[in-house]
Structure formats: structure tokens, C-alpha cells
Design a protein around this motif. Sequence first.
Motif, PDB file in Angstrom:
ATOM      1  N   LYS A   1       0.836  -1.203   0.000  1.00  0.00           N
ATOM      2  CA  LYS A   1       0.000   0.000   0.000  1.00  0.00           C
ATOM      3  C   LYS A   1       0.871   1.254   0.000  1.00  0.00           C
ATOM      4  N   SER A   2       1.839   1.278  -0.880  1.00  0.00           N
ATOM      5  CA  SER A   2       2.789   2.381  -1.089  1.00  0.00           C
ATOM      6  C   SER A   2       3.753   2.565   0.082  1.00  0.00           C
ATOM      7  N   GLU A   3       3.664   1.746   1.113  1.00  0.00           N
ATOM      8  CA  GLU A   3       4.609   1.824   2.235  1.00  0.00           C
ATOM      9  C   GLU A   3       5.774   0.875   1.964  1.00  0.00           C
ATOM     10  N   LEU A   4       6.998   1.393   2.090  1.00  0.00           N
ATOM     11  CA  LEU A   4       8.188   0.592   1.856  1.00  0.00           C
ATOM     12  C   LEU A   4       8.538  -0.166   3.138  1.00  0.00           C
ATOM     13  N   LEU A   5       8.368  -1.487   3.106  1.00  0.00           N
ATOM     14  CA  LEU A   5       8.661  -2.323   4.270  1.00  0.00           C
ATOM     15  C   LEU A   5      10.130  -2.715   4.330  1.00  0.00           C
ATOM     16  N   GLY A   6      10.775  -2.807   3.172  1.00  0.00           N
ATOM     17  CA  GLY A   6      12.166  -3.235   3.142  1.00  0.00           C
ATOM     18  C   GLY A   6      12.607  -3.493   1.723  1.00  0.00           C
ATOM     19  N   VAL A   7      13.673  -4.270   1.596  1.00  0.00           N
ATOM     20  CA  VAL A   7      14.270  -4.590   0.298  1.00  0.00           C
ATOM     21  C   VAL A   7      14.605  -6.075   0.286  1.00  0.00           C
ATOM     22  N   MET A   8      14.339  -6.729  -0.837  1.00  0.00           N
ATOM     23  CA  MET A   8      14.710  -8.138  -1.026  1.00  0.00           C
ATOM     24  C   MET A   8      15.740  -8.210  -2.141  1.00  0.00           C
ATOM     25  N   MET A   9      16.804  -8.988  -1.915  1.00  0.00           N
ATOM     26  CA  MET A   9      17.888  -9.075  -2.886  1.00  0.00           C
ATOM     27  C   MET A   9      18.281 -10.532  -3.107  1.00  0.00           C
ATOM     28  N   VAL A  10      18.677 -10.834  -4.341  1.00  0.00           N
ATOM     29  CA  VAL A  10      19.293 -12.115  -4.666  1.00  0.00           C
ATOM     30  C   VAL A  10      20.497 -11.830  -5.557  1.00  0.00           C
ATOM     31  N   ASP A  11      21.463 -12.733  -5.549  1.00  0.00           N
ATOM     32  CA  ASP A  11      22.578 -12.588  -6.478  1.00  0.00           C
ATOM     33  C   ASP A  11      23.037 -13.952  -6.949  1.00  0.00           C
ATOM     34  N   SER A  12      23.920 -13.945  -7.931  1.00  0.00           N
ATOM     35  CA  SER A  12      24.437 -15.170  -8.522  1.00  0.00           C
ATOM     36  C   SER A  12      25.858 -14.924  -8.982  1.00  0.00           C
ATOM     37  N   GLN A  13      26.706 -15.940  -8.829  1.00  0.00           N
ATOM     38  CA  GLN A  13      28.060 -15.846  -9.344  1.00  0.00           C
ATOM     39  C   GLN A  13      28.080 -15.931 -10.866  1.00  0.00           C
ATOM     40  N   ASN A  14      26.989 -16.370 -11.448  1.00  0.00           N
ATOM     41  CA  ASN A  14      26.868 -16.388 -12.891  1.00  0.00           C
ATOM     42  C   ASN A  14      26.602 -14.968 -13.375  1.00  0.00           C
ATOM     43  N   PRO A  15      27.474 -14.381 -14.169  1.00  0.00           N
ATOM     44  CA  PRO A  15      27.302 -12.981 -14.558  1.00  0.00           C
ATOM     45  C   PRO A  15      26.074 -12.726 -15.410  1.00  0.00           C
ATOM     46  N   ASN A  16      25.574 -13.738 -16.100  1.00  0.00           N
ATOM     47  CA  ASN A  16      24.402 -13.559 -16.949  1.00  0.00           C
ATOM     48  C   ASN A  16      23.190 -14.299 -16.390  1.00  0.00           C
ATOM     49  N   ALA A  17      23.153 -14.450 -15.077  1.00  0.00           N
ATOM     50  CA  ALA A  17      22.093 -15.261 -14.472  1.00  0.00           C
ATOM     51  C   ALA A  17      20.723 -14.641 -14.635  1.00  0.00           C
ATOM     52  N   PHE A  18      20.656 -13.304 -14.607  1.00  0.00           N
ATOM     53  CA  PHE A  18      19.362 -12.635 -14.596  1.00  0.00           C
ATOM     54  C   PHE A  18      19.225 -11.699 -15.786  1.00  0.00           C
ATOM     55  N   GLY A  19      18.018 -11.637 -16.299  1.00  0.00           N
ATOM     56  CA  GLY A  19      17.669 -10.676 -17.335  1.00  0.00           C
ATOM     57  C   GLY A  19      16.457  -9.879 -16.901  1.00  0.00           C
ATOM     58  N   GLU A  20      15.941  -9.077 -17.816  1.00  0.00           N
ATOM     59  CA  GLU A  20      14.802  -8.236 -17.492  1.00  0.00           C
ATOM     60  C   GLU A  20      13.579  -9.068 -17.119  1.00  0.00           C
ATOM     61  N   LYS A  21      13.424 -10.212 -17.782  1.00  0.00           N
ATOM     62  CA  LYS A  21      12.312 -11.093 -17.450  1.00  0.00           C
ATOM     63  C   LYS A  21      12.413 -11.573 -16.003  1.00  0.00           C
ATOM     64  N   ASP A  22      13.632 -11.907 -15.548  1.00  0.00           N
ATOM     65  CA  ASP A  22      13.820 -12.341 -14.160  1.00  0.00           C
ATOM     66  C   ASP A  22      13.528 -11.204 -13.189  1.00  0.00           C
TER      67      ASP A  22
END
Length: 567
Positions: free
Chosen positions: A303-324
Amino acid sequence: MAKLVIIGPDGPQERDLATVNSLGRHPNNSIQLLDRIVSKEHCFVELRGNRWVLRDLGSLNGTYINDQRVAGESFLSHGDQIALGNTRAVFHDVAAVPPPSAALSAQVALVTKPVARHVPPIGAPPRAPPLPAGPAVAAPTERPLQSVRNVTIGGAQMESHVRTKIAAEMQQFLPERSLQDVEVLRRDYEKLRICYELQRSIGAELDLDRLLEKILERSFDLLSADRGVILLFEDGELKPRCSRAKRAGPEEFVASRAVVGQVVKEKVAVLSSDAKVDPRFSESKSIIMTGIRSSMAVPLLHKSELLGVMMVDSQNPNAFGEKDLQLFTNIANQAALFIANAALAQHLEQEALARARFQRLLSPAIAELVVSGKLELKQGGEPRVTTMLFTDIRGFTSRSETMRAEDIVQMLNDYFERMVEIVFRFEGTLDKFVGDEIMALFGAPVSAPDDHVRAVKCALAMLEELRNFNRERESQGLPSFEIGVGINTGEVVAGYIGSSKAMQYTVIGAPVNLAARLCSAAKGMQILLSENTRSLVQDVFELEELEPISPKGIAQPVRVFQVLRER
């Protein structure tokens, strides 16, 4: 004749190889790589006899052939995939196996796909394909996720390159008759799919810590991530609440301060390439200390209130794209709803426990003020003029020697139930029970002009209720008993005193001791007042002065007054 097919942001480029070839960031190299992660002189590729050899020149971030780091030098074979910093390449030996153009295209396509997790450099993001109608859910992790040892938000030693960012959006769906674009339909389907997947596995969980763990576990099932962390706002500051990694070991999650700041400030989802910077090296040398990672950070919005931030990462440099990133945003939208619900349930539970706890000590009206936050009970104390009321049973010790333990407990419970109800009726605070003794306060934690009057009225009501209680006991063949009451008014230190795990609202000071001494001096069914209290209530009650007493611990005799009745 041999070639390197170099894969960069602008697509593949073929470079013919001479007998000796130098690769690096400096323009003097025969093949210059415009890649900040590549060393100035990174490696050589040379022909020895009829074999091609790649020799690493001691680059800080290394050179990889088919996902294996080159230790010194290594022979090259047709089709080998080479990774240098952000740059990917395919070695093509025409003399060995002249492949048709289709085969070469297949190899080029292969090297642009995500590589093995242990290759550290980050490359340019692949162009995102159109969002499919419903991508297959990744298989659940084969082994339990491990806790990340340490989570920090990096400062100057974290370098990030933002590759993609998208505005966070609420879970909104167009009416069916308004749908004209198939891509919109696919995105809506994806939102519903994620909602269903998370609701099925997470929706019933209300314990916040277990909920956060389940959210990360489900995110690992839906994304090709190596590590993940959820940061929530606590006291206005982002703090890590849950972190997980796919592999065991001393994992450490260092998040980019710049990326986190952008997510918080702009409320956008960010796909970035992150790396630690080694301050020991100047810009003229390779500055990356650890493997470059592909990471995604998304806001947790409810409801427009920022509760926090969620993050993920990968050692694979091309692991994520815009779809992800879009997928991760959908996960975050649902996660924020679950987190808000769990926090609300936890708040209501804590409020109910607090209300129950305070209602044992305070009148219902004051307890509600404390629970609602309108009245704060802090650890520590403050000077406060308070009227203290003590009452205990006359001859209780000798009486208890002739009664069964269960009969004593039953008698005290019935007696305390009636007396505490009267204390609360006159808006007093129950301080404590000590054996058969009751200590009540009037004027703490909330003061009123008639605190002293209400204390005396409470004592008279106590005696009247005890007479009724005794008549009931006598009708049942049980012995009756009497109480004595002592009341004093003075400045004491009042506060919620104790440890963080066990605190109690109470008052301390000499006036408290005098009230207890007056109670001890009172005879059965007698109410004794100090001179201080007498001066405040003499116009309301009929009083009788008795002989002064010399209480223990008080040097001078004390004037005492017996309450007869209300005027």
C-alpha cells in the motif's frame, strides 16, 4: 587459420588470430578488450607447432576456459569457451574442424547463456526475450539452504553497474474485455501464477521469521539465484532479517549501498552487476577483488509503504535478465503482502499479551492507555507524589499452620480477586502481592487531584467487601479473618523497574516504607493514615487520632490517624 568470436554488448565479432596475440585493456594489445574488469595485459594466445595455447599473464581476476580457471597456460581446442572479465569468446580453429555457419552460430548462442556458477566475472546482460505465457518453475533446491554468515551494505568498496531498472507496480489487473495486447495478458498470467505459487506454500504462515525463510526458499525455486537476503526497516533503519545461500560455507553477502539506496529512494527494482573493489590497486590495474556477481534488488511495497528490500545474487554474470527482474518484482509484491499480514498478526498478539499483562496490574482504563501507546511506561524512574495503600491479613502465619495448603490457596485467591477488583474500581494500580499482603498505588503511573481520597475510599470498600466475604465463609462453615490497612502519601520514585526480560512497575522511597509500617501497626479491620494523608483527606472523612507509634527504621514517633467513616 584460427579465430576468436568475441561476444560483447553489441553482439559477436570475429577476430583473426596471428601467430602471437596479446589480449587486454590497453590499446597496445593486438586485441583490445574495452572491459574495466580485464587487466591491461591479461593473456596471450599463440600458436606453438600445430597447437594453440592460451597463457594467462597473472591477471587478478583470471582467465577461464570452459568454466575452469587457467593456471599458467592451457591448450585450446576448437569450440572452447573463454571468459575474461565481462568478456566472453569462442575459440574457432578452422584447420581443426571447419564448422558450418550454423554450428558457429550455435556456439555463439551457447556462450551467451548463463555459465557455471563458479565463474566470477560479470558480462553484459543478454537481450531479454518476450515474456512467455508461463515459464516453467525451476526445480526445488536439492539440499537445504544455508544461512549466510554475514550481511552488510557495502560502501566505497562496492562497485555496481546498473543494467536494468523497472518501476515497482501494484498488483493490478485489467478487465477481460479491456485486454487487447497478448503481452499484457501474459504479464497478468505471470502475476497470478506467482500469487498462486506463494499462497500455496507461504500464505498460512504468520510467524515472521519462518515466513521470511519460506519467501527466500520459494524465490530460490523460481529464480537461478545463489544467495538471497531480506532487509526490513526497524526503527527507521534497514536491517537484515533473513539470509540464505544454496551452498554451505562461510558465505558473506555484501550489498551495494548505491543500489539499495536507489531502490529505497526511487522504489524501483534494479538489476545490476556488483563487485568488491580492492583499495590496494590503482585504476591502472585490475581493481576487482572478488568474483563479479549478477544481482537483483526489489522494494517490498505494501500500500505504497516501503517495508524493506529483497535481494538475490548469482556468481553467474548472466544469471538474470529483465524477465527475471519482472518475475522477482512479482514475488516481492506478494511477499510484501504476507510480511505486512504477519507483522499485523504479531502486533495484535503482542498487544493482546500486553493488555492481559497490564490488566493484572492496572485498572482497565489505564491499561488501555498503556496498550494504545498514549501512556508510556519506561524503564527507569521519575519523582511522583503517590498515595500508597498496604493491606494484609491479621494472624495469617498462625492461621496457615492449622489449614491445609489447598484451603489457604483457595482462600487467598478468593480474597485477592475481590480486593483487586475494588482497587481497579477506584482506579488504583496493583503494585504487587507479597504473601497475604497487597500493595496498591494511587497517583502512579497516572496522577489525579483526588488520588489520596480514592485511596481511602478504596480501603473502606475493602473492609465492607471483606465483611461480606466473611459472612459467605461462615455460612459454609469456614473461619472468618480480618485485615489491617496502612496508607501514606509522599514523593517517591515511580517507574517500570527491572531487567529487559522481567520488569515491574513499582515505587520506592521512605514514604513507601512508612505506609507498610502503618499497615503492620493496624489492628483487625482498622485503617491507619499518616499525618501527610490526614491533612489531605480530613474534610472528606471522619478521623480519630491515636497514640503515636515508633515504626522500625524511623527515628521519631509518627502521628497516626484512624479512619472511621466517610463524612
